[in-house]
Design a protein around this motif. Structure first.
Motif, mmCIF file in Angstrom:
data_model
loop_
_atom_site.group_PDB
_atom_site.id
_atom_site.type_symbol
_atom_site.label_atom_id
_atom_site.label_comp_id
_atom_site.label_asym_id
_atom_site.label_seq_id
_atom_site.Cartn_x
_atom_site.Cartn_y
_atom_site.Cartn_z
ATOM 1 N N ILE A 201 0.833 -1.202 0.000
ATOM 2 C CA ILE A 201 0.000 0.000 0.000
ATOM 3 C C ILE A 201 0.866 1.249 0.000
ATOM 4 O O ILE A 201 0.526 2.254 -0.630
ATOM 5 C CB ILE A 201 -0.941 -0.029 1.218
ATOM 6 C CG1 ILE A 201 -1.891 -1.216 1.114
ATOM 7 C CG2 ILE A 201 -1.725 1.272 1.341
ATOM 8 C CD1 ILE A 201 -2.832 -1.347 2.285
ATOM 9 N N ALA A 202 2.014 1.195 0.696
ATOM 10 C CA ALA A 202 2.909 2.354 0.721
ATOM 11 C C ALA A 202 3.422 2.696 -0.668
ATOM 12 O O ALA A 202 3.632 3.869 -1.006
ATOM 13 C CB ALA A 202 4.077 2.078 1.668
ATOM 14 N N PRO A 207 3.704 9.885 -0.952
ATOM 15 C CA PRO A 207 4.593 9.828 0.234
ATOM 16 C C PRO A 207 4.059 10.564 1.450
ATOM 17 O O PRO A 207 4.492 10.307 2.565
ATOM 18 C CB PRO A 207 5.891 10.472 -0.277
ATOM 19 C CG PRO A 207 5.484 11.279 -1.464
ATOM 20 C CD PRO A 207 4.347 10.553 -2.090
ATOM 21 N N TRP A 208 3.090 11.497 1.262
ATOM 22 C CA TRP A 208 2.594 12.257 2.410
ATOM 23 C C TRP A 208 1.506 11.513 3.184
ATOM 24 O O TRP A 208 1.086 11.976 4.249
ATOM 25 C CB TRP A 208 2.032 13.607 1.953
ATOM 26 C CG TRP A 208 1.022 13.510 0.844
ATOM 27 C CD1 TRP A 208 1.255 13.614 -0.488
ATOM 28 C CD2 TRP A 208 -0.382 13.273 0.979
ATOM 29 N NE1 TRP A 208 0.098 13.458 -1.207
ATOM 30 C CE2 TRP A 208 -0.936 13.257 -0.325
ATOM 31 C CE3 TRP A 208 -1.231 13.090 2.073
ATOM 32 C CZ2 TRP A 208 -2.284 13.053 -0.555
ATOM 33 C CZ3 TRP A 208 -2.580 12.889 1.837
ATOM 34 C CH2 TRP A 208 -3.095 12.865 0.552
ATOM 35 N N VAL A 209 1.053 10.361 2.687
ATOM 36 C CA VAL A 209 -0.042 9.651 3.354
ATOM 37 C C VAL A 209 0.415 9.054 4.677
ATOM 38 O O VAL A 209 -0.276 9.160 5.703
ATOM 39 C CB VAL A 209 -0.615 8.567 2.426
ATOM 40 C CG1 VAL A 209 -1.624 7.704 3.164
ATOM 41 C CG2 VAL A 209 -1.267 9.208 1.209
ATOM 42 N N THR A 210 1.586 8.418 4.707
ATOM 43 C CA THR A 210 2.057 7.777 5.941
ATOM 44 C C THR A 210 2.272 8.782 7.064
ATOM 45 O O THR A 210 1.801 8.545 8.197
ATOM 46 C CB THR A 210 3.345 6.989 5.657
ATOM 47 O OG1 THR A 210 3.074 6.007 4.647
ATOM 48 C CG2 THR A 210 3.844 6.297 6.913
ATOM 49 N N PRO A 211 2.959 9.925 6.838
ATOM 50 C CA PRO A 211 3.050 10.913 7.938
ATOM 51 C C PRO A 211 1.687 11.424 8.396
ATOM 52 O O PRO A 211 1.499 11.697 9.582
ATOM 53 C CB PRO A 211 3.901 12.038 7.330
ATOM 54 C CG PRO A 211 4.668 11.380 6.241
ATOM 55 C CD PRO A 211 3.774 10.332 5.696
ATOM 56 N N LEU A 212 0.735 11.558 7.466
ATOM 57 C CA LEU A 212 -0.589 12.026 7.853
ATOM 58 C C LEU A 212 -1.294 11.016 8.754
ATOM 59 O O LEU A 212 -1.957 11.392 9.736
ATOM 60 C CB LEU A 212 -1.436 12.290 6.604
ATOM 61 C CG LEU A 212 -2.848 12.833 6.852
ATOM 62 C CD1 LEU A 212 -2.765 14.179 7.549
ATOM 63 C CD2 LEU A 212 -3.611 12.949 5.547
#
Length: 372
Positions: A201-202, A207-212
């Motif tokens: 999924i990553a 790339p901004w989804v995981t920090p969010l």
């Protein structure tokens, strides 16, 4: 002459009004919120279903939407062409295995450019007549370089359901795609990308989804700590806890009011009153309600039908009727407990201002009875 229970009821308390519109809204806000959520979910479901229908891929062989290709393939099947669909190169190879190259046409529509020209040209299982629909640059040259018979349809929209009947689109499409016994309708998918296909999924998300997601988890944890601390520490209290009778009475009354259980509240009052009345008239606590009603009517000279209605039959339709019946039950019990009082309409103060103005007690009885 018998008197009525209504005239005997006490009128000292303020009149009870039926709930206002705002009170009814506050009482029903839970049901209103649930209904609003159900309607919202239904609307979102319809919108999502509509979007999913409209967002089907272009030239989908099973789609009857304006951008699908179901109309063309249905006509080809009606002309005796066996249409086989495939979404991967492996499926296309298996579909072509049972047909000879002379009886086979391969239609390739790679809208998202998942398939490389070299990979398609290197697959010997599809060594047959090929029809490229809006092909990627270099695909036509790659197939011609390996000796394939290639036809090209430059614009995919001419095969769509909404345009297939315009001009000579249908005739040209049938001539190009229906010249053999078997047609393979091949629309490449992400599975044809090869080694570079994302596996997690990553890899598929920005790339901004995981920090969010991490930030949202921290905010939820902080909110839980904040809301948990605001209630203060736990307090140790000795049991059993003494609860005042007035608090218990008020709490139960509010529960009855919130659930509109008027008849249940009235029955609680009636059961207590009937038990006390049975003892007062000498029947005992185990007497039937009908016998208690008859004995009370005889002793107080009230109308037996009205006594039975007050103690058993009448059902309140509003809060005002509930309060009226409660006062009438109390009036009947008071009439039995004071046998020396004549069965006339009792004097009740109805308005303090009128008492001061007239200098006397205003009663509910008629002037003729006061003269008596």
């Amino acid at each position: 002459m018998s008197t009525t229970i209504e005239d005997a009821a006490a009128r000292a308390s303020a009149p009870v009004l039926t709930p206002t519109l705002s009170a009814r809204v506050r009482r029903s806000r839970g049901r209103l919120v649930i209904a609003a959520v159900v309607v919202l979910v239904a609307v979102l479901g319809v919108l999502i279903a509509g979007q999913s229908t409209q967002q089907r891929p272009e030239l989908d062989p099973a789609s009857a939407t304006p951008t699908g290709a179901k109309a063309l393939l249905s006509v080809l099947r009606a002309h005796g062409v066996e249409v086989r669909t495939a979404t991967t190169l492996a499926q296309a190879g298996r579909a072509a295995a049972s047909a000879s190259p002379d009886d086979l046409t391969v239609a390739v529509f790679d809208q998202n450019r998942y398939l490389s020209p070299a990979k398609l040209a290197a697959d010997d299982r599809l060594d047959a007549r090929s029809v490229l629909i809006a092909p990627a640059p270099g695909m036509e040259e790659a197939l011609r370089a390996v000796g394939r018979d290639v036809a090209v349809i430059r614009t995919a929209s001419v095969l769509e359901n909404q345009h297939i009947a315009n001009a000579s689109n249908a005739g040209e499409a049938i001539r190009l795609l229906g010249g053999t016994r078997v047609l393979i309708w091949y629309t490449p998918s992400p599975a044809d990308v090869g080694v570079g296909t994302p596996k997690t999924i990553a890899d598929l998300t920005p790339p901004w989804v995981t920090p969010l997601i991490v930030l949202a988890a921290l905010v939820c944890a902080a909110a839980a700590v904040w809301r948990g601390r605001r209630f203060g520490p736990l307090v140790v209290e000795d049991l059993p806890v003494v609860v005042r009778a007035s608090e218990s009475l008020e709490g139960r009354a509010r529960l009855y009011q919130r659930s509109d259980a008027r008849l249940t509240a009235l029955d609680a009052l009636r059961m207590g009153a009937v038990g006390r009345l049975a003892t007062a008239v000498g029947l005992g606590p185990g007497a039937a309600v009908a016998d208690v009603c008859a004995a009370v009517a005889t002793q107080t000279r009230l109308d037996p039908a009205e006594v039975r209605a007050v103690l058993l039959d009448a059902e309140p339709a509003s809060d005002a009727e509930l309060m009226s019946l409660a006062r009438r039950v109390a009036a009947v019990e008071a009439a039995v407990s004071s046998p020396s009082t004549p069965p006339t309409r009792p004097a009740v103060v109805t308005n303090a201002a009128e008492t001061e103005r007239h200098g006397r007690i205003v009663t509910t009885g008629s002037s003729r009875e006061r003269q008596r």
